[in-house]
Design a protein around this motif. Structure first.
Motif, PDB file in Angstrom:
ATOM      1  N   ALA A   1       7.388   8.783  -6.855  1.00  0.00           N
ATOM      2  CA  ALA A   1       6.799   7.449  -6.823  1.00  0.00           C
ATOM      3  C   ALA A   1       7.719   6.435  -7.496  1.00  0.00           C
TER       4      ALA A   1
ATOM      5  N   ALA B   1       5.720   3.321   1.351  1.00  0.00           N
ATOM      6  CA  ALA B   1       5.223   2.061   0.805  1.00  0.00           C
ATOM      7  C   ALA B   1       5.268   1.035   1.926  1.00  0.00           C
TER       8      ALA B   1
ATOM      9  N   LYS C   1      -7.081   1.119   2.388  1.00  0.00           N
ATOM     10  CA  LYS C   1      -5.649   1.276   2.674  1.00  0.00           C
ATOM     11  C   LYS C   1      -5.459   1.496   4.171  1.00  0.00           C
TER      12      LYS C   1
ATOM     13  N   GLN D   1       0.845  -1.190   0.000  1.00  0.00           N
ATOM     14  CA  GLN D   1       0.000   0.000   0.000  1.00  0.00           C
ATOM     15  C   GLN D   1       0.883   1.243   0.000  1.00  0.00           C
ATOM     16  N   VAL D   2       0.582   2.170  -0.915  1.00  0.00           N
ATOM     17  CA  VAL D   2       1.353   3.397  -1.077  1.00  0.00           C
ATOM     18  C   VAL D   2       0.426   4.584  -0.880  1.00  0.00           C
ATOM     19  N   ASP D   3       0.876   5.562  -0.117  1.00  0.00           N
ATOM     20  CA  ASP D   3       0.057   6.757   0.104  1.00  0.00           C
ATOM     21  C   ASP D   3       0.959   7.912   0.488  1.00  0.00           C
TER      22      ASP D   3
ATOM     23  N   THR E   1       5.761  10.233   1.455  1.00  0.00           N
ATOM     24  CA  THR E   1       5.191   9.109   0.710  1.00  0.00           C
ATOM     25  C   THR E   1       5.873   7.835   1.181  1.00  0.00           C
TER      26      THR E   1
ATOM     27  N   VAL F   1      -3.035   1.951  -4.474  1.00  0.00           N
ATOM     28  CA  VAL F   1      -2.844   3.396  -4.386  1.00  0.00           C
ATOM     29  C   VAL F   1      -4.218   4.063  -4.366  1.00  0.00           C
ATOM     30  N   ASP F   2      -4.240   5.310  -3.917  1.00  0.00           N
ATOM     31  CA  ASP F   2      -5.462   6.091  -4.050  1.00  0.00           C
ATOM     32  C   ASP F   2      -5.507   6.667  -5.462  1.00  0.00           C
TER      33      ASP F   2
ATOM     34  N   PHE G   1      -0.150   8.860  -8.645  1.00  0.00           N
ATOM     35  CA  PHE G   1      -0.139   7.406  -8.719  1.00  0.00           C
ATOM     36  C   PHE G   1      -0.932   6.850  -9.903  1.00  0.00           C
TER      37      PHE G   1
END
Length: 732
Positions: free
Chosen positions: A315, A292, A404, A267-269, A290, A371-372, A377
């Motif tokens: 990213a 991961a 997430k 999950q990346v945010d 950011t 990702v959102d 992203f």
């Protein structure tokens, strides 16, 4: 005549009584109509109205102690219900003893024989009442008890009948050690004026104060006792903790995310860091973070800080950091190295030599990234980078934060466990922000990145309640332990990356090659390699003859051009030798708005370069006057430059290589060499991501070799000293 007619023990004014009036003692000689005749000891007489006599502030009947004029009902309401009922029952019994009637005189009715004042003495009535109450089930009621309760009722009224044990004021700190109380008060004092953190952070600060003051002699109380102590001592407006939240929408169904192998779901945010940092232009701002997160092991695989606006290149850098071992920095504790982690290190080292000297953080090539729907992203650059590495991109459903949940919870852990201990902490919202945050801010984004990298490595060795193994279901594992356990099932396959791979992940723009080179936003990039292509179109007809240019938005001092042979070649900014620090587009736009154009374009560009260099020099204080040292305490020992690459980075084809100084051992150029390492520098199996940054130019958040002090070993002392780039620049 009586001021309190009919009340037991009331103050009666009658002939022969002595009263205090106007500070003197008088005897009532007679009552004549509506007046009272008084005579003092010297024979002086006075005649006053009763209302005037009773209104005197010092008036009292000598030898009589009057009860309270009115029951203290407000105070009486604070007593427990059972105790109030008991006091009211005692009041009825005492009235019956004194007057013969439970409701008092004038209530009507006939007294019972054992309480009739005409037939029984007071002592007999008290004894009868004691026997009656004992027969009714009252415990330990004797005649002295009845007498004592009568005396208390005369002195204090109804309040005197309340059991005093129920009104004892307990100490807010209880039996807690006074030294612990003093340490909590000191911790609250230090936090006063700063952004409010959590009870856990205050507990750690209190523990540090106790250790510094008393050593190991005084221990912190249990968590529950400590929390009660803080709630009792802290001002409600300064009390740590999270504010109450009110649900505004109905709760959605929640399904926990399950992953069974490392990299199965990452999950990346992005969020704003709750710390105020000093930006490149000297202004203050909250950088964007950011991260991961690997769902299976709860490991933070990578984290990037940016001053503003996370871009697709960030990213892409995140992808590279996940797949490449992260080197342990000089000065980190040995426990943070991969060799001391709870993983099969020897077996992994035989598969990937890059793990030698690596930090104790998992190396994972993700299978699926959640990702959102942020533009970064879902951009073409990020999606293309994921496709290159064989990573599937899964956008989260709109308005579904639980999709997430793991990474969102990790953001809270970073703010709770790290940010609140850093100078410049802003709190989770404006209601928790201290008034002196701007004065505390002293860390740059690069320094915060260094602190974050070290903290993440320590996080990997912290037990996580959500990590359980079927063999040890009652034991909370650390992220590294979980990664090591899952490696036995999933295995480990290293992914080699090169400097060219990194350049391919950079954002792309299409530019024409003019006679003066490539011009981007009043910056000219030129090199001798462009001579045969000036004024000519590229072979890409779909772009109108423009050429493919890769650029780093966080370091605009060079770009990379794809030549007809397919290779990316570095093109330096013509004023790169004059500007010794990397800068981003935000800083460049600020300079453009400040400097007025007074000459032709070439001179204006030179003026912009000079203004930019002056701004960067003013924005960053000299190494000897590091602002962090004053506010954060010995910052120089905490902020360490990135470790030098372990091997020499070979240089191949690059534009403008004439006059370039040779590379020194470790991959760093000798002082005075400004050009970046060739874009074609190979990032071999023994190199790390930091090696790549030295090879292709720094990324935002990690200072480059031209501006950041790095450690060099002096032969005579055998110790590390800081390289002063500013002092060296004066000799260029």
């Amino acid at each position: 005549m009586s001021k309190a007619s009919g009340k037991p023990g009331g103050r009666k004014v009658e002939p022969g009584a002595h009263v205090v009036f106007e500070g003197r003692t008088w005897q009532v000689a007679a009552l004549v109509g509506a007046t009272v005749r008084l005579v003092d000891q010297e024979g002086t007489t006075a005649s006053v109205l009763p209302a005037y006599l009773f209104a005197d502030p010092g008036f009292e009947v000598a030898g009589v102690q009057a009860p309270a004029s009115a029951p203290q009902w407000g105070l009486f309401e604070t007593v427990p219900v059972k105790e109030r009922e008991r006091a009211l029952a005692w009041q009825r019994h005492i009235r019956e003893v004194e007057t013969g009637l439970p409701a008092g005189p004038g209530s009507g009715g006939v007294p019972r024989p054992q309480y009739d004042p005409e037939q029984r003495t007071l002592a007999e009535r008290e004894q009868a009442k004691a026997e009656e109450m004992t027969a009714l089930g009252w415990a330990k009621v004797s005649r002295p008890t009845v007498h004592r309760m009568r005396s208390r009722y005369r002195a204090q009224g109804l309040w005197g009948l309340v059991d005093g044990r129920t009104q004892r004021s307990s100490s807010p700190t209880g039996r807690t050690d006074e030294r612990v109380v003093a340490a909590v008060l000191e911790a609250l004092r230090r936090q006063r004026g700063r952004s409010r953190g959590t009870l856990r952070g205050l507990r750690e600060l209190t523990g540090q104060i106790l250790h510094d003051t008393y050593g190991a002699k005084v221990k912190l109380p249990p968590v529950s006792t400590f929390n009660r102590l803080v709630n009792a001592l802290a001002d409600p407006l300064e009390r740590p903790g999270s504010p109450a939240r009110t649900a505004t929408t109905a709760a959605r169904p929640f399904t926990p995310t399950v992953a069974l192998r490392p990299g199965e779901m990452v999950q990346v945010d992005t969020t704003r860091l709750d710390v105020m940092a000093v930006l490149d232009d000297g202004s203050l701002g909250r950088p964007e973070m950011t991260i991961a997160l690997d769902v299976a092991s709860r490991s933070i695989l990578a984290a990037v800080l940016r001053p503003e606006g996370t871009k697709s290149v960030d990213a892409a850098l995140l992808l590279a950091e996940m797949a490449v071992p992260h080197p342990a920095r000089d000065g980190w504790p040995k426990a943070l190295s991969m060799a001391h982690a709870a993983v099969p290190y020897e077996r992994l080292l035989s598969l990937d030599e890059r793990l030698a000297g690596a930090a104790a953080r998992p190396v994972v090539v993700p299978e699926t990234i959640v990702v959102d729907r942020g533009h970064v992203f879902v951009s073409e650059a990020f999606v293309a980078a994921c496709e290159t590495l064989g990573v599937s991109v899964q956008p989260a459903p709109p308005r579904q934060p639980t999709a997430k949940g793991a990474v969102e919870r990790t953001f809270g852990a970073i703010n709770t466990l790290l940010c609140q201990h850093i100078a410049g902490y802003t709190g989770s919202n404006v209601t928790r922000r201290g008034p002196g945050v701007a004065g505390e801010a002293c860390w740059t984004v690069a320094q915060l990145q260094d602190l974050l990298d070290e903290w993440i490595t320590a996080w990997q060795n912290r037990p996580h309640e959500g990590l359980r193994h079927p063999v040890l279901p009652k034991t909370a594992l650390t992220p590294n332990e979980m990664w090591g356990a899952l490696l036995a099932v999933s295995g480990y396959v290293p992914l080699p990356l090169s400097g060219r791979d990194y350049l391919e992940l950079l954002p792309v723009r299409w530019q024409a090659i003019t006679d003066r080179g490539i011009r981007i936003n009043y910056r000219t990039y030129d090199a001798p390699v462009l001579n045969e292509h000036r004024g000519r179109p590229s072979a890409t007809a779909s772009r109108g003859g423009k050429w493919e240019v890769h650029h780093n938005p966080h370091d605009a001092r060079q770009v990379w051009l794809r030549l007809p042979d397919g290779e990316l070649t570095e093109l330096p900014w013509i004023h790169r030798d004059h500007v010794h620090r990397p800068f981003n587009e935000r800083t460049w736009r600020h300079i453009q708005a400040t400097v007025e154009q007074r000459a032709d374009r070439e001179q204006h560009e030179a003026d912009l370069a000079d203004a930019l260099d002056q701004l960067l020099r003013r924005a960053r204080p000299a190494p000897a006057a590091n602002t962090g040292a004053a506010a954060a305490g010995n910052t120089a020992s905490r902020v360490r430059a990135p470790a030098a690459p372990p091997a020499t980075v070979p240089s191949t084809k690059a534009a403008g290589a004439e006059g370039r100084a040779p590379m020194t051992e470790g991959g760093l150029q000798a002082p005075g060499a400004h050009e970046a390492v060739s874009a074609q520098a190979e990032w071999g199996a023994g190199d790390s991501l930091d090696d790549l940054e030295h090879a292709v130019g720094p990324t935002d958040g990690i200072e480059d070799r031209d501006s950041a002090p790095y450690s060099e070993l002096t032969p005579d002392q055998g110790t590390f000293v800081l390289y002063d780039a500013y002092q060296e620049a004066e000799q260029w």
